[in-house]
Write a protein that holds these residues in place. Structure first.
Motif, mmCIF file in Angstrom:
data_model
loop_
_atom_site.group_PDB
_atom_site.id
_atom_site.type_symbol
_atom_site.label_atom_id
_atom_site.label_comp_id
_atom_site.label_asym_id
_atom_site.label_seq_id
_atom_site.Cartn_x
_atom_site.Cartn_y
_atom_site.Cartn_z
ATOM 1 N N GLU A 158 0.798 -1.219 0.000
ATOM 2 C CA GLU A 158 0.000 0.000 0.000
ATOM 3 C C GLU A 158 0.834 1.273 0.000
ATOM 4 O O GLU A 158 0.273 2.371 -0.106
ATOM 5 C CB GLU A 158 -0.979 -0.027 1.168
ATOM 6 C CG GLU A 158 -2.011 -1.130 1.020
ATOM 7 C CD GLU A 158 -3.252 -0.898 1.862
ATOM 8 O OE1 GLU A 158 -3.289 0.084 2.622
ATOM 9 O OE2 GLU A 158 -4.198 -1.702 1.733
ATOM 10 N N TYR A 273 -9.496 -3.761 -5.555
ATOM 11 C CA TYR A 273 -8.705 -4.065 -4.357
ATOM 12 C C TYR A 273 -9.303 -3.415 -3.113
ATOM 13 O O TYR A 273 -9.439 -4.051 -2.058
ATOM 14 C CB TYR A 273 -7.267 -3.601 -4.550
ATOM 15 C CG TYR A 273 -6.448 -3.656 -3.278
ATOM 16 C CD1 TYR A 273 -6.059 -4.872 -2.719
ATOM 17 C CD2 TYR A 273 -6.084 -2.478 -2.610
ATOM 18 C CE1 TYR A 273 -5.327 -4.919 -1.540
ATOM 19 C CE2 TYR A 273 -5.357 -2.517 -1.440
ATOM 20 C CZ TYR A 273 -4.978 -3.740 -0.905
ATOM 21 O OH TYR A 273 -4.265 -3.782 0.270
ATOM 22 N N GLN A 274 -9.681 -2.135 -3.226
ATOM 23 C CA GLN A 274 -10.233 -1.414 -2.085
ATOM 24 C C GLN A 274 -11.533 -2.066 -1.600
ATOM 25 O O GLN A 274 -11.778 -2.175 -0.400
ATOM 26 C CB GLN A 274 -10.497 0.051 -2.454
ATOM 27 C CG GLN A 274 -9.256 0.853 -2.816
ATOM 28 C CD GLN A 274 -8.345 1.120 -1.623
ATOM 29 O OE1 GLN A 274 -8.765 1.089 -0.478
ATOM 30 N NE2 GLN A 274 -7.077 1.393 -1.897
ATOM 31 N N LYS A 277 -10.911 -5.336 0.211
ATOM 32 C CA LYS A 277 -10.440 -5.098 1.576
ATOM 33 C C LYS A 277 -11.597 -4.950 2.555
ATOM 34 O O LYS A 277 -11.499 -5.343 3.716
ATOM 35 C CB LYS A 277 -9.581 -3.818 1.629
ATOM 36 C CG LYS A 277 -8.124 -4.056 1.326
ATOM 37 C CD LYS A 277 -7.249 -2.835 1.459
ATOM 38 C CE LYS A 277 -7.743 -1.759 2.357
ATOM 39 N NZ LYS A 277 -6.793 -0.634 2.511
#
Length: 366
Positions: A158, A273-274, A277
């Motif tokens: 990140e 991806y976010q 998560k």
């Protein structure tokens, strides 16, 4: 006995006729661009991409029957038509051969050359050591099961999100209401975030190359015009349907994603991806994969299903915006074909058909 045989033959003929009619209804042959027909099981116009009801042969019959990005290419028997000088004598030229290819492009920079330069200039592309993905099981677009026990992204460093264009992209991802048909608006603070993102993107070598190419092609007249062009393509709001409320933008559709009876758009790896998560995405498996790394992922997002959402993996925000913008302006509503880093790439873009001027309805790699 004779009567029974006649009856059986008649029944078989009837079944064949009905099967033939059913198959014709499920094909786009002779139907490309036709208006919505709710009596048929699938559709053959640009809106079917948005609503996910295209016939299985829509891509081949309606989209690939073009010379966009294929002028002077060798014979490709997998295509419905050809785009080289031999097609004239063989009578198998695509309908747009004369307008796109016959005039010639001597002295002009090719799209493949531009794409290679964009790829090489993309210094913000994520290194293979800074992310790891797990494709798991391959599925068909009609799959309704789950062939992936784990997430697609196993690891992303990140620290990359502190890079200027990434750090300006992420605040934009929560600015939108993903529900198609619900009115959308942007506050002054959100427009400030958009302008900050554009500032960073326009400062990159990738977007400078895109600007110079589009300037030479007559698609923009200068730096101020180019900024306005990008804002119109990607960020100015529009109604997704001609009679609906202002509820969408190119950025919202392509990068953030939308939904109504299924996911629409959603073609960006950072957003994927976010959302993984926060456990709002459940990755189901991959429909397709190719190099440079492109995945056609199947997933559910907030309970809404996407049969195939394709995106570049690990590319920078400026690369995605540059290549999609070039394709949208040079080959609107068509497949944009080129080679990049030694690989064949095809990108589909769609314009907002019910509005004048260029605004992106969708853009994604095939």
């Amino acid at each position: 006995m004779f009567l029974l045989r006649v009856t059986m033959v008649a029944a078989i003929v009837l079944i064949c006729v009905l099967f033939s009619l059913s198959s014709a209804q499920e094909s786009c042959e002779g139907r490309c661009g036709a208006s919505l027909d709710q009596t048929l099981p699938c559709q053959c116009n640009g809106h079917c991409i948005t609503y996910g009801d295209c016939c299985d042969d829509y891509q081949h019959v309606c989209v690939e029957a073009t010379c966009s990005g294929r002028c002077n290419a060798g014979l490709d028997s997998s295509k419905p038509c050809q785009c080289n000088t031999a097609c004239v004598s063989h009578g198998d030229c695509c309908p747009d051969y004369d307008s796109l290819c016959a005039g010639g492009d001597a002295g002009k920079e090719t799209l493949s050359s531009v794409a290679d330069q964009l790829w090489n200039l993309d210094v913000n592309r994520v290194s293979v050591t800074d992310y790891d993905v797990s494709y798991q099981g391959q599925v068909s677009s009609s799959n309704t099961g789950d062939s992936a026990a784990g997430p697609f992204f196993r690891y992303v460093n990140e620290a990359i999100f502190s890079r200027p264009t990434f750090s300006r992209l992420i605040p934009l991802l929560d600015n939108y209401n993903p529900n198609i048909g619900e009115s959308e608006s942007l506050t002054s603070a959100q427009w400030a975030e958009i302008n900050s993102f554009l500032d960073e993107v326009l400062a990159t070598s990738v977007m400078q190359k895109a600007y110079n190419y589009l300037l030479n092609e007559g698609k923009t007249t200068g730096t101020a015009d180019f900024r306005d062009l990008l804002k119109e393509l990607w960020f100015n709001l529009y109604p997704r349907s001609s009679s609906g409320p202002i509820d969408s933008s190119g950025f919202e559709h392509v990068v953030v994603g939308e939904y109504k009876n299924g996911v629409s758009g959603f073609h960006n790896w950072v957003q994927f991806y976010q959302e993984e998560k926060t456990n709002t995405i459940d990755y189901k498996g991959y429909v397709s994969r190719s190099n440079p790394e492109i995945v056609g992922a199947q997933f559910t997002w907030n309970g809404h299903r996407k049969s195939k959402g394709s995106f570049f993996v690990a590319s920078s925000p400026e690369f995605d915006m540059a290549i999609y913008s070039i394709c949208a302006l040079m080959h609107p509503n068509a497949v944009c074909s080129f080679t990049m880093n030694g690989h064949s790439i095809r990108i589909q873009t769609w314009d907002v058909s019910h509005k004048s001027g260029a605004q992106i309805a969708s853009a994604y790699p095939l």
